[in-house]
Each structure stands twice: as C-alpha cells, then as structure tokens.
Design a protein around this motif. Structure first.
Motif, PDB file in Angstrom:
ATOM      1  N   VAL A  41     -56.530 -66.998   8.055  1.00 48.76           N
ATOM      2  CA  VAL A  41     -57.645 -67.240   7.128  1.00 48.76           C
ATOM      3  C   VAL A  41     -58.864 -66.417   7.569  1.00 48.76           C
ATOM      4  N   HIS A  42     -59.160 -66.443   8.868  1.00 49.57           N
ATOM      5  CA  HIS A  42     -60.311 -65.674   9.379  1.00 49.57           C
ATOM      6  C   HIS A  42     -60.172 -64.194   9.009  1.00 49.57           C
ATOM      7  N   GLN A  43     -58.965 -63.701   9.123  1.00 49.77           N
ATOM      8  CA  GLN A  43     -58.760 -62.266   8.874  1.00 49.77           C
ATOM      9  C   GLN A  43     -58.833 -61.884   7.391  1.00 49.77           C
ATOM     10  N   THR A  44     -58.763 -62.878   6.508  1.00 53.14           N
ATOM     11  CA  THR A  44     -58.898 -62.531   5.087  1.00 53.14           C
ATOM     12  C   THR A  44     -60.326 -62.084   4.771  1.00 53.14           C
ATOM     13  N   TYR A  45     -61.296 -62.571   5.549  1.00 58.94           N
ATOM     14  CA  TYR A  45     -62.683 -62.171   5.250  1.00 58.94           C
ATOM     15  C   TYR A  45     -63.325 -61.358   6.374  1.00 58.94           C
ATOM     16  N   CYS A  46     -62.599 -61.103   7.474  1.00 49.84           N
ATOM     17  CA  CYS A  46     -63.199 -60.364   8.592  1.00 49.84           C
ATOM     18  C   CYS A  46     -62.459 -59.035   8.808  1.00 49.84           C
ATOM     19  N   THR A  47     -63.079 -57.947   8.392  1.00 51.85           N
ATOM     20  CA  THR A  47     -62.445 -56.623   8.513  1.00 51.85           C
ATOM     21  C   THR A  47     -62.221 -56.252   9.977  1.00 51.85           C
ATOM     22  N   GLY A  48     -63.211 -56.545  10.833  1.00 49.19           N
ATOM     23  CA  GLY A  48     -63.094 -56.166  12.253  1.00 49.19           C
ATOM     24  C   GLY A  48     -61.884 -56.825  12.908  1.00 49.19           C
ATOM     25  N   CYS A  49     -61.710 -58.128  12.688  1.00 56.26           N
ATOM     26  CA  CYS A  49     -60.582 -58.837  13.307  1.00 56.26           C
ATOM     27  C   CYS A  49     -59.252 -58.416  12.681  1.00 56.26           C
ATOM     28  N   ARG A  50     -59.305 -58.072  11.395  1.00 56.84           N
ATOM     29  CA  ARG A  50     -58.077 -57.596  10.739  1.00 56.84           C
ATOM     30  C   ARG A  50     -57.637 -56.270  11.372  1.00 56.84           C
ATOM     31  N   ARG A  51     -58.618 -55.394  11.579  1.00 57.88           N
ATOM     32  CA  ARG A  51     -58.294 -54.107  12.221  1.00 57.88           C
ATOM     33  C   ARG A  51     -57.827 -54.329  13.656  1.00 57.88           C
ATOM     34  N   LEU A  52     -58.494 -55.268  14.348  1.00 59.76           N
ATOM     35  CA  LEU A  52     -58.103 -55.539  15.737  1.00 59.76           C
ATOM     36  C   LEU A  52     -56.664 -56.043  15.799  1.00 59.76           C
ATOM     37  N   SER A  53     -56.317 -56.901  14.864  1.00 62.80           N
ATOM     38  CA  SER A  53     -54.972 -57.455  14.811  1.00 62.80           C
ATOM     39  C   SER A  53     -53.940 -56.331  14.627  1.00 62.80           C
ATOM     40  N   ARG A  54     -54.280 -55.384  13.771  1.00 69.56           N
ATOM     41  CA  ARG A  54     -53.395 -54.238  13.515  1.00 69.56           C
ATOM     42  C   ARG A  54     -53.245 -53.405  14.803  1.00 69.56           C
ATOM     43  N   TRP A  55     -54.389 -53.199  15.481  1.00 72.96           N
ATOM     44  CA  TRP A  55     -54.355 -52.434  16.733  1.00 72.96           C
ATOM     45  C   TRP A  55     -53.480 -53.126  17.775  1.00 72.96           C
ATOM     46  N   TYR A  56     -53.642 -54.444  17.898  1.00 73.01           N
ATOM     47  CA  TYR A  56     -52.876 -55.175  18.916  1.00 73.01           C
ATOM     48  C   TYR A  56     -51.383 -55.133  18.619  1.00 73.01           C
ATOM     49  N   ARG A  57     -51.047 -55.118  17.330  1.00 71.53           N
ATOM     50  CA  ARG A  57     -49.618 -55.008  16.986  1.00 71.53           C
ATOM     51  C   ARG A  57     -49.090 -53.625  17.396  1.00 71.53           C
ATOM     52  N   VAL A  58     -49.897 -52.591  17.163  1.00 72.70           N
ATOM     53  CA  VAL A  58     -49.497 -51.228  17.553  1.00 72.70           C
ATOM     54  C   VAL A  58     -49.360 -51.135  19.074  1.00 72.70           C
ATOM     55  N   VAL A  59     -50.322 -51.727  19.783  1.00 77.59           N
ATOM     56  CA  VAL A  59     -50.298 -51.698  21.250  1.00 77.59           C
ATOM     57  C   VAL A  59     -49.064 -52.437  21.781  1.00 77.59           C
ATOM     58  N   THR A  60     -48.766 -53.601  21.188  1.00 78.66           N
ATOM     59  CA  THR A  60     -47.623 -54.404  21.643  1.00 78.66           C
ATOM     60  C   THR A  60     -46.312 -53.695  21.328  1.00 78.66           C
ATOM     61  N   GLN A  61     -46.233 -53.148  20.116  1.00 78.57           N
ATOM     62  CA  GLN A  61     -45.019 -52.436  19.718  1.00 78.57           C
ATOM     63  C   GLN A  61     -44.825 -51.193  20.586  1.00 78.57           C
ATOM     64  N   GLY A  62     -45.950 -50.522  20.891  1.00 78.11           N
ATOM     65  CA  GLY A  62     -45.897 -49.317  21.738  1.00 78.11           C
ATOM     66  C   GLY A  62     -45.276 -49.620  23.087  1.00 78.11           C
ATOM     67  N   ALA A  63     -45.626 -50.775  23.651  1.00 76.93           N
ATOM     68  CA  ALA A  63     -45.070 -51.167  24.966  1.00 76.93           C
ATOM     69  C   ALA A  63     -43.572 -51.388  24.862  1.00 76.93           C
ATOM     70  N   ARG A  64     -43.154 -51.996  23.754  1.00 78.71           N
ATOM     71  CA  ARG A  64     -41.719 -52.324  23.612  1.00 78.71           C
ATOM     72  C   ARG A  64     -40.902 -51.108  23.221  1.00 78.71           C
ATOM     73  N   ASN A  65     -41.585 -50.073  22.715  1.00 78.62           N
ATOM     74  CA  ASN A  65     -40.875 -48.849  22.317  1.00 78.62           C
ATOM     75  C   ASN A  65     -40.841 -47.797  23.413  1.00 78.62           C
ATOM     76  N   LEU A  66     -41.395 -48.112  24.584  1.00 75.43           N
ATOM     77  CA  LEU A  66     -41.383 -47.106  25.651  1.00 75.43           C
ATOM     78  C   LEU A  66     -39.936 -46.768  25.996  1.00 75.43           C
TER      79      LEU A  66
END
Lengths: 100, 193
Positions: A41-66
């Motif tokens: 719900v927070h991310q529906t109205y917060c662009t910064g946290c939405r972008r952060l969430s996307r970044w964290y998914r990329v960072v987490t996926q990056g670790a698992r794709n090493l």
C-alpha cells in the motif's frame, strides 16, 4: 485477521527511511503477510520506496545470478596490490625521515 | 584480533604498521568510503601524516598505536569525503543523507535500468566489484543469507547475532550495493551503451 491488520498499520506508520528495512526483509521472504500488505500500500503512493523496492530486487537477483565458482569473497580485506603500494610508500617515506 | 600491549606498541616500528594494523585501518576506511581507490588514497595520507607526526614525537604511547592511527584516519576520511563529495556512510545507514529529518525521501533512487541480455556480463563484473567493497560484517551476512541462501537461524548462530541485527546488516548491504550500482552501472554502464 487482527494480527494482519495490526501488522499492516504498523508498517504504514513507518517513514520511508524505516521502510527500506521492510523492503529488504521482503526480499528474503521474512515479512509477515500483514506487513507485506502494508508495504504494498505504501508503495502505491511513494515513488521513492517503489524505486527502492525495484533496486533491492535487482540487487538480490544479482547475488543469486552470480556465476557458480565466481562468487568473490566479499570480505573487506585490503587488495594485494594496494598493500604493496602502501608498503612501498611507507618505506620511501621512512627514507625521507617521515617528512612527506 | 591481535592485541598489543603498550610496551610493544611503543616499540612497533613504522615499517610494521601496515602488517599489524593495515587491515583494521582498511576496514575502517572502506566502511566509510566504500571505494577501493578512495580507501587507498586515505590510507596513504594517514600513513604520511602518522610518519611525520611520529618523527616529531607526537605519538606518546598514552593511547594505543591503533587508536592514534585511527584518529588520524578519521580526519583524513572526512577530508576525502569533502574533497570527493562522497556521501557520508554513518551509523544511521549508508543512505542517511537521502532522507530528511522526518525520514522522507530527499534524494529518491534513480529508476532501475535492468541489464539487457548482451549487457549481463558487464553488469555481473560491476556487481562483483561492488560486492567486494562491502564492509566485512555486512558482506558476511549478505554472503551467507542472500548468496548462500542459508536460513536466518543458521546465519544468526554462525555470526552470533540476533535476527534483528541480521536484517539491519542485510538492509545495509542492499543499500550499499544499490548506491554502488546506481553510480557505476547507471554511470559507467550507460556511458558505454
């Protein structure tokens, strides 16, 4: 149901700064359902946290794709070439009487 | 961790400072600057200042040699942060300067540009470099929990920390990696495309 609502409300009360840790926990699947709902719900109205969430998914996926066997040991040890250069620097500075 | 008593500290010649205290100083510098080149620069300046001070008799042995060196390093780190315009990585979290005093975004993250299939190798290279620059406690937690997918309870046992502490470390790791990738992948990567 009450627990779900309580968790959601407690996450909705967090600042964006505190929200970062909630997003990080969600990446590791360690967030209770209510908290996860509050985060969405927070991310529906917060662009910064939405972008952060996307970044964290990329960072987490990056670790698992090493590539296997190429995971660096991410310890903060001084690289050998840096150690060598610093050693030479100290030796030359000592020869100059520490006056550098 | 090597403990050195005061008499030995006073006898420790400068050419052993690097071998005895180098790693501690390195971790301190990396935890605040998060870049190998800046950390090297700051250590060189620290040793230069320490050697000059030592030859002038400024180290009197009242504090440990490591404390004295760390004190100098702390100032040099602040100098480099000012000179290089590096965001301060403090105890409030690596991205504390991105938020205002109420915890709202002051500097929002940039939108992610995910790697295309042809760019994956380049992304992995930058990712590994960012990963190798994480401070040791953060790196250990991230390596075990996220890369190794070790269960939380086991990681907490191995590192002797609470789950809350682990979550803080993992958040810090992700934030440092995000900041590093945002600069290097979105910077270098974009330039090369």
């Amino acid at each position: 149901m009450i627990t779900f609502i309580t968790e959601a409300i407690s996450v909705l009360r967090l600042s964006c700064r505190e929200h970062g840790e909630v997003i990080s926990r969600a990446c590791d699947h360690e967030l209770p359902a209510g908290a996860r709902f509050g985060m969405s719900v927070h991310q529906t109205y917060c662009t910064g946290c939405r972008r952060l969430s996307r970044w964290y998914r990329v960072v987490t996926q990056g670790a698992r794709n090493l590539p296997p066997g190429q995971v660096p040991h991410p310890a903060a040890r001084m690289p050998a070439d840096v150690r060598e250069r610093l050693g030479r620097f100290i030796a030359s500075s000592k020869r100059n009487g520490g006056d550098v | 961790m090597m403990e050195i008593n005061s008499s030995r500290v006073q006898e420790l010649p400068p050419d052993q400072w690097l071998s005895v205290h180098g790693e501690s100083l390195w971790r301190f510098a990396m935890s605040r600057l998060n870049r190998v080149d800046y950390a090297e620069e700051v250590l060189q300046e620290t040793f230069a200042a320490a050697l000059a001070g030592f030859s002038r008799g400024e180290f009197d042995g009242r504090s440990s040699l490591l404390s004295w060196l760390t004190g100098i390093l702390r100032h040099k780190v602040a100098d480099v942060q000012r000179r290089r315009n590096v965001a301060s990585i403090d105890e409030n979290g690596p991205a504390s300067s991105c938020y205002d005093e109420r915890g709202k975004w002051r500097v929002m993250p940039e939108s992610v540009v995910e790697a295309k299939p042809s760019e994956r190798e380049e992304f992995a290279r930058i990712y590994q470099s960012c990963l190798s620059n994480l401070p040791a406690p953060t790196a250990q937690a991230f390596e075990l929990r996220v890369i190794g997918e070790t269960p939380t309870e086991r990681v907490c046992e191995l590192l002797d920390i609470s789950p809350q502490n682990l979550w803080v470390r993992l958040h810090r790791a992700r934030e440092l990696l995000r900041l590093c990738l945002q600069t290097r992948w979105m910077g270098e990567g974009k330039k090369q495309r």
